[in-house]
Structures are given as C-alpha cells and as structure tokens.
Design an enzyme around this catalytic site. Structure first.
Site, short mmCIF file in Angstrom:
data_model
loop_
_atom_site.label_atom_id
_atom_site.label_comp_id
_atom_site.label_asym_id
_atom_site.label_seq_id
_atom_site.Cartn_x
_atom_site.Cartn_y
_atom_site.Cartn_z
N HIS A 289 -2.93 -14.31 -3.82
CA HIS A 289 -3.78 -13.55 -2.85
C HIS A 289 -5.25 -14.02 -3.20
CE1 HIS A 289 -0.87 -10.08 -3.01
NE2 HIS A 289 -0.49 -10.47 -1.80
N LYS B 10 7.47 3.14 1.47
CA LYS B 10 7.64 2.19 0.06
C LYS B 10 7.37 3.12 -0.90
CE LYS B 10 7.13 -2.52 1.28
NZ LYS B 10 5.87 -3.72 1.09
N ARG C 121 3.20 -19.65 2.48
CA ARG C 121 3.60 -20.24 1.34
C ARG C 121 4.75 -21.41 1.63
NH1 ARG C 121 5.16 -14.41 -1.22
NH2 ARG C 121 5.79 -14.35 1.04
N SER D 49 4.03 -10.41 -4.93
CA SER D 49 3.84 -9.36 -5.71
C SER D 49 5.14 -8.72 -6.33
CB SER D 49 3.14 -8.26 -4.79
OG SER D 49 1.87 -8.61 -4.26
O1 PNS Z 1 1.62 -7.92 1.67
P1 PNS Z 1 2.65 -7.89 2.86
O2 PNS Z 1 3.54 -6.63 2.53
O3 PNS Z 1 3.40 -9.21 3.02
O4 PNS Z 1 1.69 -7.48 4.33
C1 PNS Z 1 2.61 -7.28 5.23
C2 PNS Z 1 1.40 -6.92 6.52
C3 PNS Z 1 0.63 -5.50 5.95
C4 PNS Z 1 0.35 -7.84 6.77
C5 PNS Z 1 2.22 -6.60 7.87
O5 PNS Z 1 3.27 -5.73 7.47
C6 PNS Z 1 1.39 -5.81 8.65
O6 PNS Z 1 0.33 -6.19 9.18
N1 PNS Z 1 1.62 -4.25 8.87
C7 PNS Z 1 0.86 -3.37 9.94
C8 PNS Z 1 1.85 -3.00 11.00
C9 PNS Z 1 1.86 -3.64 12.20
O7 PNS Z 1 0.74 -3.80 12.64
N2 PNS Z 1 2.80 -4.05 12.46
C10 PNS Z 1 3.08 -4.74 13.74
C11 PNS Z 1 2.98 -6.14 13.65
S1 PNS Z 1 4.41 -6.97 13.56
#
Ligand code: PNS
Length: 159
Positions: A16, A40, A89, A127
């Site tokens: 990150h 979660k 990645r 993570s």
């Molecule tokens: O670190 P992560 O858990 O891989 O991050 C995922 C994240 C937070 C970037 C993604 O889950 C997100 O944007 N969630 C917000 C909910 C949202 O907007 N969902 C619709 C998009 S598909």
C-alpha cells in the site's frame, strides 16, 4: 488532479505504502479512504487504521486520510476528487478491478480509475496474508512498517 486511494487497510502494508508514495508524487492531494465495513471482523478498528495510516504517511505532505461508508463513488460528492487510484498486483486482480472501474464510472461519470502496477517486490503481498502469517507466529517485519508490526504484536498480546 486530486485522487482517492480506497481500501480496507487492515493493516496498511508496504505494498500500500509503495502505491501511496508513487501516487502522491502525481496527485495534488491524495485522499486515502478507509472503508467502514460492518460485515467483516477486522483486526484494527477504523480509528486505529486511520491513526496507523496517518503515522506511516506523516512525511508525505499532500496525503489526507478519510473514512467512507457505502459506495465509493458517493465520496465524489463530498470531496473534490477526480480519480480513483488502484494498485494492480497480478492478472488475477485485473478482472475484478476492471469490472469495478466500469461500474463506478457508470454510477459516477466523473470517477475515472487509474491503475498503478505494484512494485514486483510487493507483488505477492496482501493484508490478509500478513495477518495470517502474524497470527501463526511468522515474521512480518519485511511486509509492513515497524509501527504497524508493533501494533499487530500488541493486538496479539491483548488476546
Ligand atoms: O483493500 P480492499 O478490501 O481490497 O478494498 C476494496 C475497496 C474498499 C476498494 C472496494 O471494496 C470498494 O470500493 N468498496 C466500496 C463499496 C463500493 O463502492 N462498491 C461498488 C463498487 S463495485
């Protein structure tokens, strides 16, 4: 251009941080957005994650740490953001990220997603793997900043 780098950051890793440092050189302001996810069971609370991110990005002037709940695109209504930054990645990340980028732009036409290729050094890092290795007694010093490792050690001791 102002950018937003969203994630769970439970905890923030060197992968990150690599994306944050590189994105911060390109962005006027880089908003690091910690997602509030009630479903979660996280290792760190939202407040703890925000504090850790603030501490390990302390030397980067144009970073602002925020939290968000619900849809990421809604944050575009509250903050002056032009683009979402994501780290890629591997090919396996691509399909889901591609889908999210398209659906986000469908919901919010201003929401462009910019992808940065992860430094190969951190290509395997996540993570959840860092949490798992730490929980099983493995060494994680090479995966996360010392401050984060100490905070994880304290969590384990609290248990
Ligand atoms: O670190 P992560 O858990 O891989 O991050 C995922 C994240 C937070 C970037 C993604 O889950 C997100 O944007 N969630 C917000 C909910 C949202 O907007 N969902 C619709 C998009 S598909």
């Amino acid at each position: 251009m102002n950018m937003i780098y969203p994630g769970s950051f439970d905890p923030i890793t060197n992968g990150h941080l690599d994306i944050i440092r590189r994105a911060a050189t390109l962005a006027d302001t880089l908003y690091i957005a910690v997602m509030v996810n009630h479903s979660k069971s996280p290792m760190f609370s939202i407040e703890e994650r925000v504090e850790l991110i603030q501490q390990v990005t302390d030397d980067i002037d144009n970073v602002i740490v925020i939290t968000f709940e619900g849809l990421l695109v809604n944050v575009f209504q509250t903050y002056p953001i032009e683009a979402i930054v994501k780290g890629l990645r591997a090919i396996s990340d691509f399909e889901y990220e591609f889908q999210m980028a398209q659906i986000n732009r469908e919901m919010q036409p201003r929401a462009e997603t910019l992808f940065m290729m992860t430094n190969p050094e951190w290509g395997y890092l996540s993570s959840s793997l860092v949490r798992e290795i730490h929980g099983l007694g493995g060494k994680i010093d090479q995966f996360a900043p010392p401050l984060v490792v100490s905070a994880m050690n304290r969590k384990l001791e609290e248990k």
